[in-house]
Design a protein around this motif. Sequence first.
Motif, short mmCIF file in Angstrom:
data_model
loop_
_atom_site.label_atom_id
_atom_site.label_comp_id
_atom_site.label_asym_id
_atom_site.label_seq_id
_atom_site.Cartn_x
_atom_site.Cartn_y
_atom_site.Cartn_z
N THR A 174 0.83 -1.20 0.00
CA THR A 174 0.00 0.00 0.00
C THR A 174 0.86 1.26 0.00
OG1 THR A 174 -0.17 0.02 2.42
CG2 THR A 174 -1.90 -1.14 1.20
N VAL A 175 0.32 2.32 -0.61
CA VAL A 175 0.98 3.63 -0.66
C VAL A 175 -0.07 4.69 -0.33
CG1 VAL A 175 2.31 5.25 -2.07
CG2 VAL A 175 2.51 2.78 -2.49
N GLU A 176 0.25 5.57 0.60
CA GLU A 176 -0.65 6.66 0.97
C GLU A 176 -0.40 7.86 0.06
OE1 GLU A 176 -2.86 6.48 3.37
OE2 GLU A 176 -2.25 4.66 4.42
N LEU A 177 -1.48 8.47 -0.42
CA LEU A 177 -1.37 9.68 -1.24
C LEU A 177 -1.95 10.86 -0.48
CD1 LEU A 177 -0.79 11.27 -3.83
CD2 LEU A 177 -3.01 10.51 -4.71
N GLU A 178 -1.15 11.89 -0.30
CA GLU A 178 -1.58 13.10 0.38
C GLU A 178 -1.42 14.29 -0.56
OE1 GLU A 178 1.07 13.24 3.64
OE2 GLU A 178 0.12 11.61 4.75
N LEU A 179 -2.28 15.27 -0.39
CA LEU A 179 -2.16 16.52 -1.15
C LEU A 179 -1.61 17.60 -0.24
CD1 LEU A 179 -5.39 16.80 -3.33
CD2 LEU A 179 -3.11 16.11 -4.03
N ARG A 180 -0.68 18.38 -0.77
CA ARG A 180 -0.19 19.54 -0.02
C ARG A 180 -1.24 20.64 -0.13
NH1 ARG A 180 4.66 17.70 -2.43
NH2 ARG A 180 4.46 19.11 -4.20
N GLY A 181 -1.60 21.18 1.01
CA GLY A 181 -2.65 22.20 1.01
C GLY A 181 -2.77 22.87 2.36
N VAL A 182 -3.94 23.40 2.65
CA VAL A 182 -4.16 24.17 3.86
C VAL A 182 -5.55 23.85 4.41
CG1 VAL A 182 -4.94 26.15 2.49
CG2 VAL A 182 -4.20 26.49 4.86
#
Length: 373
Positions: A174-182
Amino acid sequence: MLGLLRPLPAVCLYLLLLLLPGGQGRILGYNNGFHYQDISNGNGNGEIYFNGVRLHVESPQPSVSATRGSSVTLPCHFHYEPELAAPRRTRVKWSWLPANTITAPVSPEAFARETEVMVAMGNRHRSYGSFRGRVRLRRSAPGDMSLVINELQLNDTGRYRCEVIDGLEDESVTVELELRGVVFPYYSQKGRYHFNFFGAHQACQDQDATLATFEQLFAAWEEGLDWCNAGWLADGTVQYPITVSRDGCGGEDLAPGLRNYGQRHRILHHYDAFCFSASVKGTVYFLKQSTKLSFTEAVQACASDGSQIAKVGQLYAAWRLMGLDRCDAGWLADGSVRYPITKPRANCGPLQPGVRSFGFPPLSLKFGVYCYR
């Protein structure tokens, strides 16, 4: 008569041979690239081990972060130990568990909630749902089954599973995907605590954002977010972040952290919202005007400039990710008035960076305007 029989799977053929006279310990010339041991050499549950060959599926990065609208690669590689002399025909399946449904640790029940993203075998592949036309396998080297996602969307965050299937062998990673944001708190024009869960979800979407996940709110708290109004999160819980303990916010004796009301009724209970916004493709800017504008005039002014009035999520993303700094209050699409400060200074609000808010003043009052193009 035997020529009319269909080919039997290796295990069934093995069992049949055991029942034939003289069949004990004798196997015909069947070979699929693996060798099977006798069932008696298994684990006692009727499982048969591969003899000396093992399929490995790995990812060098357990998590990946990217920006909205960009392309991202989720790494996944497989190999055999020892290496095989000839390549084998494998099937690869990528699936996805959205961020708002993730619980740790990974449980068998979680697998049932996973959504198929892509299935591939050889040069043929098929993508599904919102990923259709946006995903492909990288295939930069033998065994490379990394997933490339284009045009990243706010809701693409979550846990992705790379599963490689070869006959009886089936391994995954498994690989976690995160978005850079606020993350930013958001409340209704009517005041505090007017959103049920679905209203909060819609309110964030209206501002080009999405409901924040627990992980996103926790990261924002670690970076200094302090807000003493409870808000909905994507998993249906209600929480709020406190960096300085005080009365009315859990009490002075309670350590700083996320105050958690737990799961609340998604229709009957009402709170504010914590929204998450990632980078925007366009540009947010303060429109230079010789005079101040009412809300209606502000909307028209942005349109005349070839753009549209900016949304709250767009202003937060421009402030946090693009360094937008402007000490001028301006209208936004929801009828609120705000301005972004990255370098605090006199007459521009508190000593900390942030997006300053005037709330929702009467629409006839005169301010500047932030546009988005």
